[in-house]
Scaffold this motif. Structure first.
Motif, PDB file in Angstrom:
ATOM      1  N   HIS A  53       0.815  -1.220   0.000  1.00 25.09           N
ATOM      2  CA  HIS A  53       0.000   0.000   0.000  1.00 25.09           C
ATOM      3  C   HIS A  53       0.847   1.268   0.000  1.00 25.09           C
ATOM      4  O   HIS A  53       1.716   1.434   0.852  1.00 25.09           O
ATOM      5  CB  HIS A  53      -0.953   0.001   1.195  1.00 25.09           C
ATOM      6  CG  HIS A  53      -1.965  -1.097   1.102  1.00 25.09           C
ATOM      7  ND1 HIS A  53      -1.965  -2.185   1.947  1.00 25.09           N
ATOM      8  CD2 HIS A  53      -2.982  -1.301   0.231  1.00 25.09           C
ATOM      9  CE1 HIS A  53      -2.941  -3.015   1.601  1.00 25.09           C
ATOM     10  NE2 HIS A  53      -3.572  -2.499   0.557  1.00 25.09           N
ATOM     11  N   THR A 461      -5.567  -0.080  -4.942  1.00 25.42           N
ATOM     12  CA  THR A 461      -6.163  -1.359  -4.530  1.00 25.42           C
ATOM     13  C   THR A 461      -7.169  -1.761  -5.607  1.00 25.42           C
ATOM     14  O   THR A 461      -7.308  -1.078  -6.611  1.00 25.42           O
ATOM     15  CB  THR A 461      -6.855  -1.238  -3.150  1.00 25.42           C
ATOM     16  OG1 THR A 461      -7.263  -2.548  -2.724  1.00 25.42           O
ATOM     17  CG2 THR A 461      -8.063  -0.324  -3.175  1.00 25.42           C
ATOM     18  N   ASP A 465     -11.840  -5.297  -2.755  1.00 24.23           N
ATOM     19  CA  ASP A 465     -11.151  -6.580  -2.803  1.00 24.23           C
ATOM     20  C   ASP A 465      -9.642  -6.394  -2.623  1.00 24.23           C
ATOM     21  O   ASP A 465      -8.842  -6.723  -3.493  1.00 24.23           O
ATOM     22  CB  ASP A 465     -11.461  -7.300  -4.124  1.00 24.23           C
ATOM     23  CG  ASP A 465     -11.292  -8.807  -3.992  1.00 24.23           C
ATOM     24  OD1 ASP A 465     -10.735  -9.254  -2.977  1.00 24.23           O
ATOM     25  OD2 ASP A 465     -11.722  -9.526  -4.918  1.00 24.23           O
ATOM     26  N   ASP A 466      -9.290  -5.860  -1.475  1.00 28.09           N
ATOM     27  CA  ASP A 466      -7.882  -5.584  -1.226  1.00 28.09           C
ATOM     28  C   ASP A 466      -7.050  -6.868  -1.188  1.00 28.09           C
ATOM     29  O   ASP A 466      -5.873  -6.882  -1.550  1.00 28.09           O
ATOM     30  CB  ASP A 466      -7.731  -4.829   0.103  1.00 28.09           C
ATOM     31  CG  ASP A 466      -6.342  -4.227   0.234  1.00 28.09           C
ATOM     32  OD1 ASP A 466      -5.935  -3.501  -0.696  1.00 28.09           O
ATOM     33  OD2 ASP A 466      -5.671  -4.507   1.233  1.00 28.09           O
ATOM     34  N   GLU A 467      -7.698  -7.937  -0.793  1.00 29.83           N
ATOM     35  CA  GLU A 467      -6.978  -9.221  -0.706  1.00 29.83           C
ATOM     36  C   GLU A 467      -6.567  -9.665  -2.115  1.00 29.83           C
ATOM     37  O   GLU A 467      -5.429 -10.094  -2.346  1.00 29.83           O
ATOM     38  CB  GLU A 467      -7.909 -10.223  -0.015  1.00 29.83           C
ATOM     39  CG  GLU A 467      -7.290 -11.543   0.343  1.00 29.83           C
ATOM     40  CD  GLU A 467      -7.366 -12.539  -0.807  1.00 29.83           C
ATOM     41  OE1 GLU A 467      -6.371 -13.251  -0.996  1.00 29.83           O
ATOM     42  OE2 GLU A 467      -8.398 -12.586  -1.520  1.00 29.83           O
ATOM     43  N   ARG A 468      -7.477  -9.519  -3.081  1.00 24.71           N
ATOM     44  CA  ARG A 468      -7.147  -9.885  -4.465  1.00 24.71           C
ATOM     45  C   ARG A 468      -6.052  -8.968  -5.033  1.00 24.71           C
ATOM     46  O   ARG A 468      -5.192  -9.393  -5.788  1.00 24.71           O
ATOM     47  CB  ARG A 468      -8.404  -9.801  -5.344  1.00 24.71           C
ATOM     48  CG  ARG A 468      -8.170 -10.317  -6.761  1.00 24.71           C
ATOM     49  CD  ARG A 468      -9.461 -10.293  -7.590  1.00 24.71           C
ATOM     50  NE  ARG A 468      -9.230 -10.761  -8.951  1.00 24.71           N
ATOM     51  CZ  ARG A 468     -10.101 -10.645  -9.945  1.00 24.71           C
ATOM     52  NH1 ARG A 468     -11.277 -10.054  -9.741  1.00 24.71           N
ATOM     53  NH2 ARG A 468      -9.816 -11.097 -11.141  1.00 24.71           N
ATOM     54  N   TYR A 469      -6.115  -7.706  -4.614  1.00 21.12           N
ATOM     55  CA  TYR A 469      -5.081  -6.744  -5.031  1.00 21.12           C
ATOM     56  C   TYR A 469      -3.704  -7.232  -4.600  1.00 21.12           C
ATOM     57  O   TYR A 469      -2.771  -7.359  -5.402  1.00 21.12           O
ATOM     58  CB  TYR A 469      -5.396  -5.383  -4.411  1.00 21.12           C
ATOM     59  CG  TYR A 469      -4.244  -4.396  -4.398  1.00 21.12           C
ATOM     60  CD1 TYR A 469      -3.825  -3.775  -5.581  1.00 21.12           C
ATOM     61  CD2 TYR A 469      -3.573  -4.085  -3.207  1.00 21.12           C
ATOM     62  CE1 TYR A 469      -2.773  -2.870  -5.572  1.00 21.12           C
ATOM     63  CE2 TYR A 469      -2.528  -3.176  -3.195  1.00 21.12           C
ATOM     64  CZ  TYR A 469      -2.130  -2.574  -4.375  1.00 21.12           C
ATOM     65  OH  TYR A 469      -1.083  -1.691  -4.376  1.00 21.12           O
ATOM     66  N   ALA A 470      -3.571  -7.566  -3.307  1.00 16.22           N
ATOM     67  CA  ALA A 470      -2.281  -7.991  -2.764  1.00 16.22           C
ATOM     68  C   ALA A 470      -1.811  -9.275  -3.446  1.00 16.22           C
ATOM     69  O   ALA A 470      -0.647  -9.416  -3.818  1.00 16.22           O
ATOM     70  CB  ALA A 470      -2.398  -8.190  -1.257  1.00 16.22           C
ATOM     71  N   ARG A 471      -2.743 -10.174  -3.662  1.00 13.82           N
ATOM     72  CA  ARG A 471      -2.405 -11.483  -4.221  1.00 13.82           C
ATOM     73  C   ARG A 471      -2.032 -11.373  -5.705  1.00 13.82           C
ATOM     74  O   ARG A 471      -1.130 -12.037  -6.192  1.00 13.82           O
ATOM     75  CB  ARG A 471      -3.632 -12.390  -4.028  1.00 13.82           C
ATOM     76  CG  ARG A 471      -3.566 -13.760  -4.620  1.00 13.82           C
ATOM     77  CD  ARG A 471      -4.669 -14.671  -4.014  1.00 13.82           C
ATOM     78  NE  ARG A 471      -5.969 -14.034  -3.859  1.00 13.82           N
ATOM     79  CZ  ARG A 471      -6.908 -13.976  -4.820  1.00 13.82           C
ATOM     80  NH1 ARG A 471      -6.693 -14.483  -6.010  1.00 13.82           N
ATOM     81  NH2 ARG A 471      -8.070 -13.393  -4.586  1.00 13.82           N
ATOM     82  N   THR A 472      -2.747 -10.516  -6.450  1.00 20.89           N
ATOM     83  CA  THR A 472      -2.519 -10.435  -7.888  1.00 20.89           C
ATOM     84  C   THR A 472      -1.231  -9.704  -8.225  1.00 20.89           C
ATOM     85  O   THR A 472      -0.529 -10.074  -9.150  1.00 20.89           O
ATOM     86  CB  THR A 472      -3.702  -9.684  -8.567  1.00 20.89           C
ATOM     87  OG1 THR A 472      -4.910 -10.295  -8.144  1.00 20.89           O
ATOM     88  CG2 THR A 472      -3.604  -9.744 -10.082  1.00 20.89           C
TER      89      THR A 472
END
Ligand code: WTA
Length: 632
Positions: A53, A461, A465-472
């Motif tokens: 971030h 982000t 869907d911040d989790e998908r952001y971090a993962r992608t």
């Protein structure tokens, strides 16, 4: 000639500025943000970075619309054209900066009155008309977050996007012109609106004059609302990190990703890159053929260009209506100086025949740009000779919806060009080409392109869907959690130039050899019979993957087993026997996104004999799938 007059001046000047930008990024970005943006309150920090971030220019407040419009009011620019618009039927409209400012202020009042303000989401579903620009800037002015949905998307896609971000307002039009016919946007919107409970109001622009049903209590005409609204609007200022827009883009899974961009950093990236990459001058008339519904339209029609006070040319319709020379007619008619378009369009122009170009002078052009996919040397040469008449530099600009602005690109007048290479990083950008372990690969070797440091216009982000952001985008390399993954393959040559190969999933592994689909396609492009092609891998027991190419022939050419054999031999000659296609399949169309990118995952399913899976909502013409499956 170009060199002496350009904004940067020389390669040495590029190197000097680039070196500063990466040695002392905070000093560099602080100076750029102070010089290029207009602040209501200065920022305290340049960057706060805790991967994945980033926060840029915190403490500062500004208004993005003010940065694009108000700064020109009261200067010589106010009476300069901001937009020259040509509709497909041939209607022409010019709006000066003062007129555009007034319209944006009026719409800002309308939004205020509708209770649409800071943080509210507004969906925009419009043709390529000036009102699309007005709508975006009006949202920015009141702090609402726009999500522009390309006018060619179906009502289903519109519905999904509205529901994902819970838009409160939809701005659409009765219809727009495309290939001589009216595309009925309002009726498509009505279908979506039956399933979008968040939308309270629909503002309808009258463009094509087709009949539309107005839903009482929900739908209102744009022109009626504007009529009573004042042309002066006092804008509030917002935090640097206030969200500016969400733009949906296809990922590798079915559900589109809502890429979120914020205010100050995004605007700075768009403004600075427009200034240097397009070498903007007050006398330019700039034409970007991308629709406003794509990131290119956001950064390089609206935010980057308007903040620089440029004159932009907007065209509503198809490039081959009424004839394949429409672009060249318009270049001459409006004395356009810069053209920014996509390789897929260039290949279409090549296919339609040189005579359509040669009929026009094109003497006003001084700079050409390319974006969206690797430009094959054939297309590059054609663009350079036929359109640029051997005198206009071509900027091959590499970037993504996620990057917000151009990251790898030549700067005209400064960077020596190599056809097919996006050349060198823009200021502050530190890309690397690495292997699966994150080690830098050797010169000339293929690897994965990563960006090792944050930059102001990076996405923040994915919406909701911040989790998908971090993962992608992050975390592939445990030792470098801060590296941004582009998803593209690239290599670097001995001069440090970047050559983008294409999406990593487009890189084939045939008998242990890595072959970029773009390399094969570019080899096929040098054959006189070939108009366009797409290469894909098919699972193969022996080789890992077999190479299948789909070929569209030029007008007047006929397919035959002999020609297929010739093409296989041709690729083997161009690249090496390892790249000899296992099979050539002639086709009359390829599955493409509406922005013109070939959808290889669909071709992969077809060659593997599987049913086509995943999201096809971004596809231009779904009937192509059946034709290919039938072997047409
Ligand atoms: C590809 C468009 C080679 C790349 C602005 C990237 C390019 C994807 C180039 C992003 C270029 C874009 N050379 N490939 N000059 N420009 N690409 O999000 O694969 O629609 O990852 O943004 O297009 O596409 P997007």
């Amino acid at each position: 000639m170009f060199q002496r007059a350009s904004n940067l001046g020389s390669f040495a000047a590029y190197e000097r500025l680039y070196t500063e930008s990466v040695r002392e990024p905070e000093v560099f970005w602080k100076r750029m943000a102070e010089e290029h943006l207009i602040w209501r309150r200065p920022f305290r920090n340049v960057i706060k970075w805790k991967a994945p971030h980033a926060q840029w220019f915190t403490g500062g407040i500004l208004n993005v619309a003010e940065n694009c419009l108000d700064r020109h009011i009261g200067t010589v620019r106010e009476n300069q054209a901001a937009i020259i618009f040509e509709g497909e039927p041939g209607d022409v409209r010019t709006l000066t900066y003062l007129q555009l400012h007034s319209d944006v202020c009026r719409v800002a009042h309308v939004l205020d009155n509708l209770g649409v303000g800071k943080g509210d989401r507004v969906a925009i579903y419009l043709p390529m008309i000036p009102e699309a620009v007005v709508a975006m800037l009006a949202c920015a002015r009141v702090g609402a977050i726009h999500t522009v949905v390309f006018g060619g998307f179906s009502s289903d896609s519109l519905k999904d996007r509205i529901n994902d971000c819970q838009a409160k307002l939809l701005i659409t039009a009765d219809g727009g012109w495309r290939r001589g016919r009216v595309v009925e946007l309002k009726s498509a919107a009505d279908k979506a609106l039956a399933h979008t409970p968040s939308v309270q109001t629909v503002l309808v622009v009258k463009r094509a004059g087709n009949n539309v049903g107005m839903h009482a209590g929900r739908d209102v005409w744009w022109h009626e609302m504007l009529a009573g609204a004042p042309a002066i609007h006092r804008a509030k200022a917002f935090d640097s990190e206030h969200p500016l827009f969400i733009l949906y883009t296809s990922g590798s899974t079915g559900k589109p990703k809502g890429v979120l961009h914020t205010s100050a950093g995004y605007l700075l990236g768009a403004k600075l890159s427009s200034h240097y990459v397009f070498d903007l001058r007050a006398t330019d008339r700039y034409f970007c053929s991308a629709d406003i519904g794509w990131i290119t339209g956001h950064s390089y029609v609206v935010y980057g260009l308007m903040s620089n006070g440029a004159t932009i040319f907007l065209y509503e319709g198809a490039p081959n209506h009424p004839e394949p020379d429409r672009f060249w007619q318009m270049v001459d008619r409006h004395a356009l100086t810069i053209l920014y378009t996509a390789p897929t369009a260039i290949r279409a122009f090549m296919r339609w025949g040189d005579e359509h170009v040669l009929r026009h002078k094109l003497t006003s052009l001084r700079l050409l740009g390319s974006v969206g996919e690797p430009i094959n040397p054939e297309a590059w040469q054609w663009y350079y000779k036929l359109i640029g008449k051997n005198r206009c530099p071509i900027v091959d600009t590499w970037w993504q919806t996620e990057t917000g602005s151009i990251l790898i690109t030549p700067l005209p007048g400064a960077t020596p060009l190599k056809p097919g290479s996006a050349t060198l990083p823009f200021f502050g950008i530190v890309p690397r080409v690495v292997d699966d372990q994150g080690r830098e690969v050797a010169e000339g070797q293929d690897g994965k392109l990563v960006i090792t440091r944050p930059w102001p216009s990076m996405l923040r982000t994915l919406w909701d869907d911040d989790e998908r952001y971090a993962r992608t985008y992050f975390g592939e390399y445990p030792r470098h959690p801060e590296w941004y993954l582009t998803g593209d393959g690239a290599r670097r040559d001995k001069d440090g130039y970047f050559w983008i190969i294409g999406r990593i999933d487009d890189v084939l592994n045939i008998s242990g050899h890595r072959i970029g689909t773009a390399e094969v396609e570019s080899a096929l492009g040098t054959h006189p019979a070939v108009a366009e092609s797409a290469a894909v891998g098919k699972p193969d027991d022996l080789k890992g993957q077999a190479l299948i190419v789909f070929v569209i022939l030029k007008e007047g050419q006929t397919s035959s087993p002999e020609l297929a054999e010739q093409l296989r031999a041709h690729v083997a000659r161009e690249i090496g026997a390892l790249a000899r296609p296992d099979q050539v399949r002639f086709a009359s169309g390829l599955p493409k996104t509406r922005s013109g990118k070939i959808m290889r995952r669909i071709l992969k399913d077809i060659v593997a004999g599987k049913t086509v899976q995943g999201d096809v909502t971004t596809m231009e013409d779904v009937s192509v799938i059946a034709a290919l499956q039938a072997g047409a």
